[in-house]
Design a protein around this motif. Sequence first.
Motif, PDB file in Angstrom:
ATOM      1  N   LEU A 257     115.507  45.280 108.235  1.00  0.00           N
ATOM      2  CA  LEU A 257     114.839  46.490 108.707  1.00  0.00           C
ATOM      3  C   LEU A 257     115.305  47.716 107.935  1.00  0.00           C
ATOM      4  O   LEU A 257     114.489  48.558 107.530  1.00  0.00           O
ATOM      5  CB  LEU A 257     115.111  46.680 110.200  1.00  0.00           C
ATOM      6  N   ARG A 258     116.589  47.829 107.725  1.00  0.00           N
ATOM      7  CA  ARG A 258     117.122  48.985 106.990  1.00  0.00           C
ATOM      8  C   ARG A 258     116.640  48.984 105.551  1.00  0.00           C
ATOM      9  O   ARG A 258     116.273  50.034 104.991  1.00  0.00           O
ATOM     10  CB  ARG A 258     118.647  48.992 107.055  1.00  0.00           C
ATOM     11  N   ALA A 259     116.606  47.812 104.941  1.00  0.00           N
ATOM     12  CA  ALA A 259     116.168  47.719 103.551  1.00  0.00           C
ATOM     13  C   ALA A 259     114.690  48.082 103.422  1.00  0.00           C
ATOM     14  O   ALA A 259     114.285  48.792 102.490  1.00  0.00           O
ATOM     15  CB  ALA A 259     116.429  46.312 103.005  1.00  0.00           C
ATOM     16  N   PHE A 260     113.874  47.606 104.357  1.00  0.00           N
ATOM     17  CA  PHE A 260     112.442  47.924 104.311  1.00  0.00           C
ATOM     18  C   PHE A 260     112.212  49.408 104.518  1.00  0.00           C
ATOM     19  O   PHE A 260     111.383  50.023 103.842  1.00  0.00           O
ATOM     20  CB  PHE A 260     111.689  47.121 105.372  1.00  0.00           C
TER      21      PHE A 260
ATOM     22  N   PHE B 150     108.275  42.256 114.334  1.00  0.00           N
ATOM     23  CA  PHE B 150     108.201  43.351 113.373  1.00  0.00           C
ATOM     24  C   PHE B 150     107.108  43.211 112.318  1.00  0.00           C
ATOM     25  O   PHE B 150     106.756  44.186 111.664  1.00  0.00           O
ATOM     26  CB  PHE B 150     109.559  43.518 112.658  1.00  0.00           C
ATOM     27  N   VAL B 151     106.546  42.014 112.152  1.00  0.00           N
ATOM     28  CA  VAL B 151     105.587  41.824 111.068  1.00  0.00           C
ATOM     29  C   VAL B 151     104.397  42.767 111.202  1.00  0.00           C
ATOM     30  O   VAL B 151     103.874  43.292 110.212  1.00  0.00           O
ATOM     31  CB  VAL B 151     105.118  40.353 110.990  1.00  0.00           C
ATOM     32  N   GLY B 152     103.957  43.023 112.442  1.00  0.00           N
ATOM     33  CA  GLY B 152     102.793  43.879 112.640  1.00  0.00           C
ATOM     34  C   GLY B 152     103.013  45.316 112.240  1.00  0.00           C
ATOM     35  O   GLY B 152     102.043  46.055 112.025  1.00  0.00           O
TER      36      GLY B 152
ATOM     37  N   TYR C 148     106.987  55.184 117.313  1.00  0.00           N
ATOM     38  CA  TYR C 148     106.670  53.929 116.637  1.00  0.00           C
ATOM     39  C   TYR C 148     105.168  53.695 116.603  1.00  0.00           C
ATOM     40  O   TYR C 148     104.388  54.344 117.322  1.00  0.00           O
ATOM     41  CB  TYR C 148     107.366  52.748 117.320  1.00  0.00           C
ATOM     42  N   LEU C 149     104.759  52.760 115.746  1.00  0.00           N
ATOM     43  CA  LEU C 149     103.381  52.297 115.632  1.00  0.00           C
ATOM     44  C   LEU C 149     103.208  51.053 116.486  1.00  0.00           C
ATOM     45  O   LEU C 149     103.960  50.085 116.339  1.00  0.00           O
ATOM     46  CB  LEU C 149     103.055  51.966 114.163  1.00  0.00           C
ATOM     47  N   GLU C 150     102.207  51.066 117.376  1.00  0.00           N
ATOM     48  CA  GLU C 150     101.924  49.919 118.243  1.00  0.00           C
ATOM     49  C   GLU C 150     101.139  48.860 117.476  1.00  0.00           C
ATOM     50  O   GLU C 150     100.070  49.138 116.926  1.00  0.00           O
ATOM     51  CB  GLU C 150     101.111  50.381 119.454  1.00  0.00           C
ATOM     52  N   SER C 151     101.672  47.628 117.450  1.00  0.00           N
ATOM     53  CA  SER C 151     100.945  46.541 116.794  1.00  0.00           C
ATOM     54  C   SER C 151      99.798  46.038 117.661  1.00  0.00           C
ATOM     55  O   SER C 151      98.818  45.495 117.160  1.00  0.00           O
ATOM     56  CB  SER C 151     101.902  45.389 116.478  1.00  0.00           C
ATOM     57  N   GLY C 152      99.937  46.173 118.981  1.00  0.00           N
ATOM     58  CA  GLY C 152      98.875  45.774 119.885  1.00  0.00           C
ATOM     59  C   GLY C 152      97.880  46.901 120.081  1.00  0.00           C
ATOM     60  O   GLY C 152      97.719  47.768 119.227  1.00  0.00           O
TER      61      GLY C 152
END
Length: 460
Positions: free
Chosen positions: A280-283, A302-304, A398-402
Amino acid sequence: MKIKALALLAAMTATTAMAQTAPHERQARDIYEKVIAFRTAAGHGQMPKMTDYLVGVLKAGGVPQADIAILPLGETNAMVVRFPAAGKPSKKPILFSAHMDVVDARPEDWTRDPFRLIEENGYFFGRGTSDNKAGVTALVSTIVRLKAEGFKPKRDLVFAFIGDEETLMATTKLVAAHPWVKDAEFAINTDAGGGALDESGKPVIYLVQGAEKTYATFELTVPNPGGHSSRPRSDNAIYDLAAALARLQAYRFPVMANALTRDYLGAVGKSMPGEVGEGLRAFAANPQDQKASDYLATQPEFVGTTRTTCVATMLNAGHAENALPQKATATVNCRIFPDVKVADVQAELARVVANPAIQFKVLNDPQPSPVSEMRPDVMAAITRAIHVDYPGVPIVPYLESGGTDGKIYRIAGIPTFASSGLFTKTSDMFAHGLNERLAVPAFYKGLGHIYRVTKDLGGR
């Protein structure tokens, strides 16, 4: 005798625990129990009955009939409740929202009756306990509690109760266009946003939803002349569709990121140990880090947040066991990254499946939802409310994946921020699934959170 003694001890313990709760908490638990019992899934016709019950609670709590609006639509309905400003409003209204409907549950599949609130081992079990009847209860409880206190808001507070969030969100559109709602300055949605606990129960981070991916569903259909099963053809609708789905399974959409997703993943990464935190930190530092993005693509949580995703969810093929299929159809559900067009995703799917015979159909009318830029006043109010129960926990957008009702409000021009106040462990997330549950302390703290945010934003 031993079994009876244990049962008596359990009953005494439960009675003692209830006696220690505040009156508004006891009333909220009663509301929670009542609303869980309504099977408000599509097709069961229970929504008007649940709404009638809530109207009774609100009127008994001092809400006049003139401040309650029922918006019927087919077998379901929405409800809008107004808490008027004391005197001339100083600002535009604030909208608070929850949805009353649930994804259906088959009682025969569950360990417990899904339409009965059961408190057991520190959890509330039942369909909707987390999604989203805890939110419905928190809003109703807040309205009644503020009425009892004689609270005088400086602006109109409007509370929306949605009847079809899990399906078409048509009642959400009715609400967004309602005269009490359409000029709202912003909305607080109880259907998303929440806190993460590690497996020991320690609070890790609290998330405020500020954007959602676009929900789009495609039907991929392979037509074929068919024929007798004793005379197989080299082309077969089922095989051709299976080959296309295998190509889709192996495909990953390109990595995408924006400031909101990088901040979110970076903040979560700081709080998580091991390979997950490192990835996560690297991304967050560099979304083009191939190793990090490949690793996060294997993490469903986290993929979404890192790209558009499309996945096959339903199949329908053939018409007889002794006939070659004349048609094979797959339903593919996509969650599309903000600012990506639905047509572009369809074009990419067509390229990936690489079969010009496959016909594409977009279901319903997917619409992109804009990002709501975080407001300092909203974030400050949420932070103050959360830190009452969870001092010092990081608060991150945050961005909601759903998908939630928030996208309808945003499309209507109402910036929307989701905050439920509920903290859960990843291992306790069973919304839409079997044996849905919510930890008992999370329910009561969620009540307090919504009450504090409402009072804070409405009174300042």
